[in-house]
Design a protein around this motif. Structure first.
Motif, PDB file in Angstrom:
ATOM      1  N   UNK A 108      -9.608   7.673   0.940  1.00 12.96           N
ATOM      2  CA  UNK A 108      -9.406   6.219   0.933  1.00 12.96           C
ATOM      3  C   UNK A 108      -8.825   5.823  -0.417  1.00 12.96           C
ATOM      4  N   UNK A 109      -7.740   5.056  -0.389  1.00 10.62           N
ATOM      5  CA  UNK A 109      -6.968   4.776  -1.598  1.00 10.62           C
ATOM      6  C   UNK A 109      -7.534   3.628  -2.432  1.00 10.62           C
ATOM      7  N   UNK A 160       0.460   7.697   5.636  1.00 10.13           N
ATOM      8  CA  UNK A 160      -0.222   6.510   5.145  1.00 10.13           C
ATOM      9  C   UNK A 160      -0.859   5.817   6.340  1.00 10.13           C
ATOM     10  N   UNK A 161      -2.173   5.973   6.446  1.00 10.57           N
ATOM     11  CA  UNK A 161      -2.880   5.572   7.656  1.00 10.57           C
ATOM     12  C   UNK A 161      -3.305   4.128   7.671  1.00 10.57           C
ATOM     13  N   UNK A 179       0.830  -1.202   0.000  1.00 15.89           N
ATOM     14  CA  UNK A 179       0.000   0.000   0.000  1.00 15.89           C
ATOM     15  C   UNK A 179       0.866   1.254   0.000  1.00 15.89           C
ATOM     16  N   UNK A 180       1.860   1.299   0.875  1.00 15.92           N
ATOM     17  CA  UNK A 180       2.735   2.467   0.942  1.00 15.92           C
ATOM     18  C   UNK A 180       3.450   2.697  -0.394  1.00 15.92           C
ATOM     19  N   UNK A 181       3.947   1.615  -0.975  1.00 14.56           N
ATOM     20  CA  UNK A 181       4.671   1.739  -2.246  1.00 14.56           C
ATOM     21  C   UNK A 181       3.742   2.211  -3.367  1.00 14.56           C
ATOM     22  N   UNK A 182       2.559   1.615  -3.431  1.00 14.09           N
ATOM     23  CA  UNK A 182       1.601   1.986  -4.491  1.00 14.09           C
ATOM     24  C   UNK A 182       1.155   3.435  -4.340  1.00 14.09           C
TER      25      UNK A 182
END
Length: 257
Positions: A236-237, A182-183, A133-136
């Motif tokens: 929201x990602x 990044x939550x 998630x963080x990378x994307x």
């Protein structure tokens, strides 16, 4: 005290005689909510072996653990071999090699310990998902702001705000900085709220603070409500990546919605 400890460890263990030997249910709970259980199987040669209920590995695989990779397979083999066990692919059970009945108490305790440690594979998968998630998210934000803003990662926003590092600090010419967190854990949401409060009410540094969630349920509802009421925005990602990143871009550049 010894009696109380023995009672705590032993009262919730149930042992049932079954055709193959004994079925043992322990007090320890797997991530799927079921108790960790195993069987003591009598053999025709007078020895016994232990095996799980056949749900341990399938449960982990359904949760996203891939034992098909060399690294995970070696880790699994190493963990099981430490107690003389292996994974039987034919019936999906974790099983020990045969041993004398006199060794049953110590072997059973060691086997339970391995069954508990199996959950570590699930934690690694969750960590990998968080890392993905963080990378994307970071890659999408960098792409969207290329040539539009200065981008710093894992840094403090301002020398007056040294207590917390943001995952990304985004600053366009003529605009106030935007700190992105990044939550994917409650701790990062708390960090974001702390930074907002410190910037607004303590050091009076102009700053927007954004907590980007991976999913709607990434953090508890009450914490999300607190964040929404205090931070600049809480997009929201997943499943709406473009809109989430666009919201951050508008905050960075000052563009109209």
């Amino acid at each position: 005290m010894k009696a109380e400890l023995c009672k705590a460890f032993c009262d919730d263990i149930t042992v049932t005689v079954v055709p193959a030997g004994l079925a043992v249910s322990t007090a320890f709970i797997r991530d799927d909510g079921d108790r960790i259980a195993f069987y003591v199987v009598d053999r025709s040669d007078g020895l016994v072996h232990l095996e799980d209920d056949g749900a341990t590995i399938p449960m982990l695989e359904q949760a996203g653990v891939d034992f098909g990779t060399d690294t995970r397979q070696r880790a699994l083999d190493t963990l099981l071999s430490g107690v003389g066990a292996f994974f039987d692919h034919d019936d999906a059970t974790v099983r020990t090699l045969p041993f004398p009945k006199l060794e049953l108490p110590s072997r059973a305790l060691a086997f339970i310990g391995v069954m508990i440690r199996m959950n570590d594979f699930l934690l690694l998968t969750q960590e990998k998902a968080a890392s993905t998630f963080r990378e994307d998210a970071a890659a999408a934000i960098r792409d969207a702001l290329e040539g539009k803003a200065d981008i710093r990662e894992n840094e403090i926003v301002d020398r007056k705000l040294k207590e917390v590092k943001a995952d990304m600090v985004l600053e366009a010419r003529g605009q106030k900085p935007v700190a992105v967190f990044f939550g994917n854990t409650p701790n990062r949401i708390h960090d974001a709220i702390f930074l907002h409060q410190a910037a607004a009410y303590e050091v009076h540094v102009p700053l927007s603070v954004v907590a980007l969630l991976e999913q709607d349920n990434s953090v508890p509802a009450d914490l999300r409500r607190r964040a929404s009421n205090r931070l600049t925005t809480v997009p929201v990602f997943r499943d709406d990546e473009e809109a989430a990143v666009a919201r951050i871009v508008r905050e960075v550049t000052g563009a109209a919605a």
